[in-house]
Design an enzyme around this catalytic site. Structure first.
Site, short mmCIF file in Angstrom:
data_model
loop_
_atom_site.label_atom_id
_atom_site.label_comp_id
_atom_site.label_asym_id
_atom_site.label_seq_id
_atom_site.Cartn_x
_atom_site.Cartn_y
_atom_site.Cartn_z
N ALA A 14 27.60 49.87 42.12
CA ALA A 14 27.84 49.43 43.50
C ALA A 14 27.25 48.07 43.83
O ALA A 14 27.31 47.64 44.98
CB ALA A 14 27.27 50.48 44.47
N TYR A 161 38.00 48.53 24.64
CA TYR A 161 37.88 48.77 26.09
C TYR A 161 39.07 49.58 26.59
O TYR A 161 38.91 50.55 27.33
CB TYR A 161 37.79 47.43 26.83
CG TYR A 161 37.96 47.54 28.32
CD1 TYR A 161 36.92 48.02 29.13
CD2 TYR A 161 39.15 47.16 28.95
CE1 TYR A 161 37.06 48.13 30.50
CE2 TYR A 161 39.30 47.26 30.31
CZ TYR A 161 38.26 47.75 31.09
OH TYR A 161 38.42 47.85 32.44
N VAL A 196 41.70 42.00 38.74
CA VAL A 196 40.98 41.92 40.02
C VAL A 196 39.95 40.80 39.90
O VAL A 196 39.20 40.73 38.92
CB VAL A 196 40.24 43.24 40.34
CG1 VAL A 196 39.64 43.18 41.74
CG2 VAL A 196 41.18 44.43 40.20
N GLU A 197 39.91 39.93 40.88
CA GLU A 197 38.98 38.79 40.84
C GLU A 197 37.58 39.26 41.22
O GLU A 197 37.24 39.38 42.39
CB GLU A 197 39.45 37.68 41.78
CG GLU A 197 38.64 36.41 41.63
CD GLU A 197 39.22 35.24 42.42
OE1 GLU A 197 38.57 34.18 42.44
OE2 GLU A 197 40.30 35.40 43.02
#
Length: 255
Positions: A14, A161, A196-197
């Site tokens: 997080a 991955y 996703v940036e």
């Protein structure tokens, strides 16, 4: 999202990127969010920002090394003591190393399995047990996966991955089936973003920041907030609705 106010969510990884965006969104919706990471400095800063913004929920930082099962079990024990238990588990933490199948280092492979597969599975198990012992029948477990869990990226740096993310796809469906066998209404969902940036590429290509930057400059990428919106959409669906897999890409992404 109204029914989730005051309830407890765990968000792994997080401190930055998708995890931080998800934690913020859930706090905005009034949830009590335990945000964990190996380093909690950024989570503490985010918690202060949420409080200053007047969000109705709270963000509780928790230091946890997800590659260590003892750390995970201690975290769930602390959540039980302080907050009764987990109602929503967002398995967001994940990492990638440049370790090809033909020449990669075993330590890199093992670290990806430990975090991307085993930590997710341990958190899932402990979250379910937390729900079960409190007779929580409307909980939700959401795995932040990847489009790499549905097709193999044509790059040797990504192959191992992708294998861990294929595992997440299988684990989510297996979880859904086991929850049905247990005759519970706890739901399981997999959210699979494309590019996703975030800081992900810079960590993945830590020895080549130009290569990392090029990943995000080539197209208009998804933002972390887009994934957070998908999480709140899934959580906000009526309790009888099972959203199994959300696949989302930038419009310009080819594969």
């Amino acid at each position: 999202m109204e029914r989730w106010k005051g309830r407890v969510a765990l968000v792994t990884g997080a401190s930055v990127g998708i995890g931080a965006a998800v934690a913020r969104a859930l706090v905005q919706h009034g949830m009590k969010v335990v945000g964990c990471a190996r380093n909690v400095d950024k989570i503490e800063k985010l918690a202060a920002e949420c409080q200053s913004a007047g969000y109705s929920g709270t963000l509780i930082p928790y230091k946890c090394d997800l590659s260590c099962e003892e750390d995970i079990l201690s975290m769930f024990s602390a959540i039980k003591t302080l907050h009764q238990g987990v109602d929503v588990c967002i398995n967001n933490a994940g990492l990638a190393h440049n370790e090809p199948l033909l020449s990669g280092k075993t330590d890199g492979w093992r670290n990806m399995i430990d975090v991307n597969v085993l930590a997710l599975s341990i958190c899932t198990r402990e979250a379910y047990q937390s729900m079960k012992e409190r007779n929580v029948d409307d909980g939700h477990i959401i795995n932040i996966n990847s489009m790499g869990g549905h097709r193999m990226v044509p790059s040797a740096d990504e192959h191992f991955y992708c294998a861990t993310k294929y595992a997440v796809t299988a684990l989510t469906e297996g979880l859904r089936q086991e929850l049905r066998e247990a005759k519970t209404h706890i739901r399981a969902t997999c959210i699979s973003p494309g590019i996703v940036e975030t800081e992900f590429a810079f960590r993945h290509h830590n020895s080549d920041p130009e290569k990392a930057a090029a990943v995000y400059e080539s197209i208009k990428c998804l933002k972390a907030q887009d994934i957070a919106s998908a999480v709140t959409y899934v959580l906000g669906a009526p309790p009888h609705v099972q959203i199994g897999d959300v696949q989302m890409r930038p419009v310009e992404q080819v594969s």
